[in-house]
Design an enzyme around this catalytic site. Sequence first.
Site, PDB file in Angstrom:
ATOM      1  N   HIS B  67      64.601  -7.259  85.939  1.00  0.00           N
ATOM      2  CA  HIS B  67      65.775  -7.283  85.061  1.00  0.00           C
ATOM      3  C   HIS B  67      66.603  -6.024  85.242  1.00  0.00           C
ATOM      4  CE1 HIS B  67      62.673  -5.302  82.611  1.00  0.00           C
ATOM      5  NE2 HIS B  67      63.653  -4.675  82.002  1.00  0.00           N
ATOM      6  N   HIS B  69      67.437  -3.360  83.428  1.00  0.00           N
ATOM      7  CA  HIS B  69      67.222  -2.027  82.854  1.00  0.00           C
ATOM      8  C   HIS B  69      66.999  -1.009  83.967  1.00  0.00           C
ATOM      9  CE1 HIS B  69      66.053  -3.422  78.569  1.00  0.00           C
ATOM     10  NE2 HIS B  69      67.344  -3.197  78.694  1.00  0.00           N
ATOM     11  N   ASP B  71      65.137   1.494  84.263  1.00  0.00           N
ATOM     12  CA  ASP B  71      63.774   1.843  84.668  1.00  0.00           C
ATOM     13  C   ASP B  71      63.150   0.736  85.520  1.00  0.00           C
ATOM     14  OD1 ASP B  71      63.723   0.207  82.470  1.00  0.00           O
ATOM     15  OD2 ASP B  71      61.869   1.042  81.644  1.00  0.00           O
ATOM     16  N   HIS B  72      63.933  -0.298  85.785  1.00  0.00           N
ATOM     17  CA  HIS B  72      63.449  -1.336  86.687  1.00  0.00           C
ATOM     18  C   HIS B  72      64.330  -1.506  87.915  1.00  0.00           C
ATOM     19  CE1 HIS B  72      60.181  -3.094  84.193  1.00  0.00           C
ATOM     20  NE2 HIS B  72      60.837  -2.419  83.273  1.00  0.00           N
ATOM     21  N   HIS B 156      63.264 -10.865  77.758  1.00  0.00           N
ATOM     22  CA  HIS B 156      63.367  -9.456  77.358  1.00  0.00           C
ATOM     23  C   HIS B 156      64.829  -9.043  77.166  1.00  0.00           C
ATOM     24  CE1 HIS B 156      62.573  -5.215  77.246  1.00  0.00           C
ATOM     25  NE2 HIS B 156      63.264  -5.021  78.347  1.00  0.00           N
ATOM     26  N   ASP B 177      59.326  -6.888  82.193  1.00  0.00           N
ATOM     27  CA  ASP B 177      59.211  -6.766  80.737  1.00  0.00           C
ATOM     28  C   ASP B 177      59.471  -8.142  80.151  1.00  0.00           C
ATOM     29  OD1 ASP B 177      58.795  -4.172  81.166  1.00  0.00           O
ATOM     30  OD2 ASP B 177      60.688  -3.449  80.315  1.00  0.00           O
ATOM     31  N   GLU B 202      53.195  -6.119  81.960  1.00  0.00           N
ATOM     32  CA  GLU B 202      53.525  -4.871  81.278  1.00  0.00           C
ATOM     33  C   GLU B 202      52.628  -4.758  80.055  1.00  0.00           C
ATOM     34  OE1 GLU B 202      56.064  -4.278  78.379  1.00  0.00           O
ATOM     35  OE2 GLU B 202      56.787  -6.306  78.027  1.00  0.00           O
ATOM     36  N   HIS B 413      52.988  -0.330  83.305  1.00  0.00           N
ATOM     37  CA  HIS B 413      54.069  -0.095  82.362  1.00  0.00           C
ATOM     38  C   HIS B 413      53.523   0.097  80.952  1.00  0.00           C
ATOM     39  CE1 HIS B 413      57.977  -0.625  80.389  1.00  0.00           C
ATOM     40  NE2 HIS B 413      58.516  -0.444  81.592  1.00  0.00           N
TER      41      HIS B 413
END
Lengths: 969, 599
Positions: B67, B69, B71-72, B156, B177, B202, B413
Amino acid sequence: MAAHLKKRVYEEFTKVVQQQHEDLSTKKLRLTKPSKSAALHVDLCKATSPADALQYLLQFARKPVEVESVEGVVRILLEHYYKENDASVRLKIASLLGLLSKTAGFSPDCIMDDAINTLQNEKSHQVLAQLLDTLLVIGTKLPENPSVRMRLVEVACKHLTDSSHGVRNKCLQLIGCLGPVEKGVAKEAESQAAKDVQKIIGDHFNDQDPRVRTAAIKAMLQLHERGLKLQQAIYSQACKLLADDYEQVRSAAVQLIWVLSQLYPESIVPIPSSNEEIRLVDDAFGKICHMVSDGSWVVRVQAAKLLGSMQQVSSHFLEQTLDKKLMSDLRRKRTAHERAKELYSSGEFSSGRKWGDDAPKEEIDTGAVNLIESGACGAFVHGLEDEMYEVRIAAVEALCMLAQSSPSFAEKCLDFLVDMFNDEIEEVRLQSIHTMRKISNNITLREDQLDTVLAVLEDSSRDIREALHELLCCTNVSTKEGIHLALVELLKNLTKYPTDRESIWKCLKFLGSRHPTLVLPLVPELLSTHPFFDTPEPDMDDPAYIAVLVLIFNAAKSCPTMPALFSDHTFRHYAYLRDSLSHLVPPLRLPGRKLVSSAVSPSITPHEDPSQQFLHQSLERVYNFQHLDPQGIQELLEFTIRDLQRLGELQSELAGMADFTATYLQCQLLLIKALQEKLWNVAAPLYLKQNALASAAAKQILEETYKMEFMYSGVESRQVVIIHHMRLQAKALQLIVTARTTRGVEPLFGMCEKFLQEVDSFQRCFISELPHMQGSFVDKLLDLMPRLVTSKPSEVVKILQTTLRQSTFLHLPLPEQLHRATANIIEPTGESDNPLRFTSGLVVALDVDATLEHVQDPQGTVKVQVLYPDGQAQLIHPKPADFRNPGPGRHRLITQVYLSHTAWTEPCQIEVRLLLAYNSNRSKASTRIPKSTWSESLEALPPSENGIEGTIPFSKPVKVYIMPKPARR
Amino acid sequence: FPVFCCCPGAGQDVGRSCILVSIAGKNVMLDCGMHMGYNDDRRFPDFSYITQNGRLTDFLDCVIISHFHLDHCGALPYFSEMVGYDGPIYMTHPTKAICPILLEDYRKITVDKKGETNFFTSQMIKDCMKKVVAVHLHQTVQVDEELEIKAYYAGHVLGAAMFQIKVGCESVVYTGDYNMTPDRHLGAAWIDKCRPDLLITESTYATTIRDSKRCRERDFLKKVHETVERGGKVLIPVFALGRAQELCILLETFWERMNLKAPIYFSTGLTEKANHYYKLFITWTNQKIRKTFVQRNMFEFKHIKAFDRAFADNPGPMVVFATPGMLHAGQSLQIFRKWAGNEKNMVIMPGYCVQGTVGHKILSGQRKLEMEGRQILEVKMQVEYMSFSAHADAKGIMQLIRQAEPRGVLLVHGEAKKMEFLKQKIEQEFHVSCYMPANGETTTVLTNPCIPVDISLGLLKRETAIGPLPDAKKPKLMHGTLLMKDNSFRLLCPEQALKELGLAEHQLRFTCRVHIQDPRKEHETVLRVYNHLKGVLKDYSVQHLPDGSITVESILIQATAHSEDQGTKVLLVSWTYQDEELGSYLTSLLKKGLPQSTP
């Protein structure tokens, strides 16, 4: 005696006529039907290719076949079946066989052997499956023949080893539908195949095809439905099926488990992982709860629904469904619900959330936490949070059912239900409000819960608000603050949505009468009285003030100390409200009005309502008017009608009754007036003009009788007779008037004929009621009937005229409950000055919102009428889905009416009103004929003469300002 | 056949998600995130870990982004453009649409605001996006002949997906996530019973079981409603994407339901663009929005308008969503400073705040804040905290595992301590092995792959004709020859195999002697043996031949008297290799001796 004999003769005579008529019609029908079998045979022989044959068969299937020729057709089809090489044609033949054996009145045992024989050599799986389907139809047509069923089951068992899932499916279905249900039969029958149906079906629980597995479970359920007691051993098998890969298998398995849990609730089953044992119903409950978090929503809905009906489950398990042990970083956390409860019980109220207010408290033993329990943990918490609203609704329903049977559970589930009031989908909100109302006997709302409930009062949906008012009517509140809060919120609601007035007043009425002691300490504050100072008198027309008074007066009914707190103007207001809103304000024993009340009270018996008494008394008076002179009768009737109408306005519960009788008396009055016209004494041609009154009266009576018949719910056949009688009189009057005013005899013939027919049908319909009608118009008319039938129209008219004058006034007995259908259009309000503009030729949608009361079958009867200024009228049938049913006897119509017109030069008003459609064919007296046959008979016979369809306007028309603009080029 | 799995990032850690999976010789990289907490090299995963020398493209078969975000996906342009990767990158359509906006925003903050150099450029983001292949939900994408991937809904954020990676019959599911409880704009994660060999999930909330979402929503709405009714202003600092949309929908529907009139504003910029995408990707949202969108798209807000700086000074109640979420800078901080002095106003923090930010300070109860320039700001407004987080809690994780039925679970995660607990629970409940590798650690998971074998039709028909009907649930014994030739497996009947390989057939015969104590004559013994066998082996053809021997199917039994002891008879049992099963059964039967029946 002579008269009686005549009657008898006449009756028999009519019967004979009737039968002849029927015979004729049936003969006619038979003549028109062609013979099918021969034609089919020719067609099939003609067919050169399979495609041709298929076409013929398809055409053939579209037409119905009469009972007598079914067998012949079947033989021809079978003959062709054996010759046919093409599987698709055979398939069609097989399906036709099934269709034909469904023909009503045909007994298929003669073709059963042939059908079974066809199975023997069939290779195609599809055809096999279809043939088994046909056998199933045949078997279900012969429920009284166990040996046939046994044979069919045997056949099915033989084909259970087929490699095609379709065939196995059908076999299982057949076994499920036809398998022997009584144990005794199975033992007696020595044949091998009929050993144990349950075992045979159970073996297919592990079939490789999911469809067959589903069919096996369904067959098992079918056996259960037919009354076979399933064995408990199936339970463990069914439990394994819960983990199946396919949703339809799981869904069916959940059902099976539920059935078993209802059959053997108390037997003990072991828990696999430990050596403990629990009741089967508890175990099943746990398993079904588990399915509430299944991957497929179909299964989830199924599971949630079934949970509701498992009432034998022990309370320990039940309460687990609402418990989801919260934790945060491995420490126990309290739910928001628990926190709210604690706050409440510690006396502190709503401190406002702090950062870390929900900080976890005690440490949890990591070993003790079960993340996915086999038990029922949190099933409802999950169900209520589900993604699909279908699941949420099912869960709410289940909660409702369980809570109704267990008060302690009701108490616990309250928090969750209250939460559902904020669901994003209105249906769910509505459902949960209704649920709450249903369980409200078992619960008392805490203040914080009440707070949440009341917050929903601001909802813009009227449905929700009304449901909530209903809920508040029957809720228990624990504290006086709660009452105050409720009142404040309701008043807020009132200012925001003034249309809710009635509903809010009603709600406060119940709230007051339920909690008199809680209202008592609030009275000074609510009435804003002051111990020393006089406060200004509030405005009597203020709906909010009335609301407060309604609350207080209803509380005061059972709290005698309360009136002492009232100020002078309150008493005055009481008197006013008691008169104007008598349904909301109860009678009170007030110190100031002691004289009045004490003077009245001894004279009336406490259990009989004075107004009811009044109604009966005035009717008594009217029915005894025989000895009065005509003028006196008229006056008496007029006064009584006036009284009754006023009574109806005052006493809402008697309104139906009063209006009904008033209408009846009105009819009588009109009749009397018409008969006293001078025109009867003078030669006809001279009074062409004056007859206006008489014919108008006849017309009005007719209208009123239709109103009486169709607008009131609770009318019994006794009343219907009298109404019809009145109508007959009106028709007689009409006939006389026309006879007097028209020259020539020809039109009269037809009218006389018609009238006599009506008398005839009246007699047929109400033969049982005739003895009660001694001395009435019809009674006399029937005595004269043989003479009437033979005489000329002019004589008939003469006879009618005298009978009409001599006949007595029939006493109208009153039913227990009588309600007048009323409608009130809420929207459009008709107050808008802004015309609704739209381009001519295009369509504009007008929202119509109306409440209907005491309308039976509104989907079929209520229509919307739109009247344009040019006299054009448009009748709109609302969709059945537009009607909602918020409570017994009440309906709500929310629909859209499409308007269109050619361009106007300036805006103008159209009228919108609601109509009640009726059809005298479907009158309540004649036994209700099923719709299908009714429509068929319509096709066969010409519509009968007395089948008058019409409409009654039953709402005030509302004016809507519209402006169709010319289209721009 | 092991599946290797190692984590350059995200192992026992939140942020910098990056997992390498090697499955049946195929190498897949899952996510390519950055770490919010670092500003140096540590913010990106260590790609040198993958291959020291040689190009990444040669080594990796594909990259999958779950996705949008950061951090991904934050390290994606760095990875593809600066380190150098030209292979395919897979992500869902919404992710592909929104990802570049966020990357660009991130780039702007680091380069333009912080003045860093040696960072990826806008052009690099664009080039990177060109390598992206978008996938639909439940669409099976064939990366190459053997490797296929499939996306499942994860709930998410908009476009978040779980991916199944499959080679042959070995498979791995990576969840990214996900959220198991639906919220106001997204549905719940869902996966079918795909039974992967390894589920990489996660575990942010490994040790938390959360309360019902409704309570939180209700509280939130009540707080806002009360404040607005009082005439106060509500400030809700949010990040531009994700929760902001959920809260908007929540307020929008509430306003609609309650007929409220107070204005709601949404600070401009990023959000408008993002809302646009939310409008487009209606199919990725929850049931309610999907169903009502024909009448009205829920993201076309009626009550929510764009914010202008001047509005902050307007009198009367209002609700403002402003970025950023932690009140550390920008518009939200400006508004906060304006409104902080009035106790009628309220600020609601809908998420977590990093230490040191204004958000964190006020949440921990600080009432006097020191702003830049020694200014002291007294906070009189109410401060509320509402957690709206969209990760699965412990129960949700367990639920997903139950749905997918994996043979092994790998936790990423999340924090090590929390993972430990969950790991223990998973092993206890599902009896599957569970792993929790640290950063850089490689986990090897052994799988039992099934190997498909082609069977010749003749053999299949012949074998199924024997014995009872085939049942797919039960294994069935078959006789045939396995032929491994040209990297393919085939099952043939022996004759055909011989013919194909050009070999001559050899007969193999087993012979066995069984001693029986029987004083009678030989032929009597034979007769007794015959009767015995006839009685036991009802399904087989037992024949007594005229020459005094017995045949059971093709097995021959002969009896001779023992040369030394006449009381002992020697039974000679002889069978071919093909009848091994029956033969050995017969011998064991005969060894038990004959029943002591009456003669």
